[in-house]
Design an enzyme around this catalytic site. Structure first.
Site, PDB file in Angstrom:
ATOM      1  N   GLU A 115       0.820  -1.207   0.000  1.00 57.58           N
ATOM      2  CA  GLU A 115       0.000   0.000   0.000  1.00 57.58           C
ATOM      3  C   GLU A 115       0.860   1.266   0.000  1.00 57.58           C
ATOM      4  OE1 GLU A 115      -4.031  -1.237   2.304  1.00 57.58           O
ATOM      5  OE2 GLU A 115      -2.160  -1.602   3.387  1.00 57.58           O
ATOM      6  N   GLU A 135      -3.931  -9.647   3.770  1.00 54.45           N
ATOM      7  CA  GLU A 135      -4.693  -9.336   4.981  1.00 54.45           C
ATOM      8  C   GLU A 135      -5.811 -10.325   5.275  1.00 54.45           C
ATOM      9  OE1 GLU A 135      -2.779  -5.453   3.763  1.00 54.45           O
ATOM     10  OE2 GLU A 135      -3.724  -7.156   2.744  1.00 54.45           O
TER      11      GLU A 135
END
Length: 261
Positions: A115, A135
């Site tokens: 990210e 995740e």
């Protein structure tokens, strides 16, 4: 440029700010590191000498291999919400920087690390780098912009595949799908970032800033509004000394001497 930090190092090299995250073994983003990164970014933003920024990870094992998982053990919904909002604020700051931000990537680039890389303008990766948004393996989703920036880079279908499966991909595949912009031999990402930075710094600095603003903001606008943004940015350059110098040098077959004015 003085800032006392433990894990985020800042060096200014010929109008390029090099930000290095050093948290062995994999440069995981703890709350402290996020705070240090935020402070470092603020310091760089107010330095008018900086024309480009490079973000990299210390060592060759990882760019950034995610967040600090220990903070998730007793996390409440309220704490979780606040955590991701902090991440949004910091990564949005990178994305909205006036000057180009280049990610020089080696090794693991997972979760929050992926990210972070996606918040940068250009991603340069060594061929042994590994990317992923794992995740879902922890029962959560990407929370620092991954569900939004990844589809914008690689398309919704491929982003859903990567996020739903939590699979990692190598640098070659990341390059093929558009997550990586420049693929280099392992260990050469930072050198290539400096080479690209040097090339950018030879161009009109006001034009670079205007181009970045038009592209970054325009991506989130309807086409007619985005084109108006482009027109306004073009207009803003037409009275500058750099614009006159660029035209003069071109006609004279000379290299322009841009002053950022």
């Amino acid at each position: 440029m003085m800032l006392k930090t433990l894990f985020v190092k800042l060096n200014l090299e010929k109008e390029t700010a090099v930000i290095t995250i050093e948290n062995p073994p994999v440069n995981a983003l703890s709350a402290q590191i996020m705070e240090e990164l935020d402070q470092t970014l603020d310091l760089v933003r107010v330095n008018s000498d900086v024309q480009t920024v490079i973000i990299t990870g210390g060592g060759d094992k990882a760019f950034v291999a995610g967040a600090d998982i220990k903070q998730f053990i007793d996390m409440t919904p309220e704490v979780g919400y606040d955590l991701v909002k902090i991440g949004h604020q910091i990564f949005n700051k990178i994305e909205s920087f006036e000057v180009p931000v280049i990610a020089a990537i080696e090794g693991f680039t997972l979760g929050a690390g992926c990210e972070l890389a996606m918040a940068c303008d250009i991603r340069i990766a060594g061929e042994k780098a590994l990317f992923g948004q794992p995740e879902v393996n922890l029962g959560i989703i990407p929370g620092y912009g991954g569900t939004q920036r990844l589809p914008r880079l690689v398309g919704a279908g491929k982003a859903k595949e990567l996020i739903f499966t939590g699979d990692n991909i190598d640098a070659s595949e990341a390059y093929r799908i558009g997550l990586v912009d420049i693929l280099v031999p392992a260990g050469e990402a930072l050198n290539r970032a400096h080479t690209l930075s040097a090339k950018i710094k030879k161009k009109g600095p006001l034009a670079i800033k205007a181009a970045k603003k038009a592209i970054t903001q325009g991506l989130n606008l309807p086409m007619d509004e985005a084109l108006e943004l482009e027109a306004v940015q073009f207009k803003s350059l037409c009275s500058t000394e750099d614009q006159k110098e660029g035209a003069r040098a071109f006609l004279a077959k000379e290299k322009p001497l841009f002053q950022g004015k």
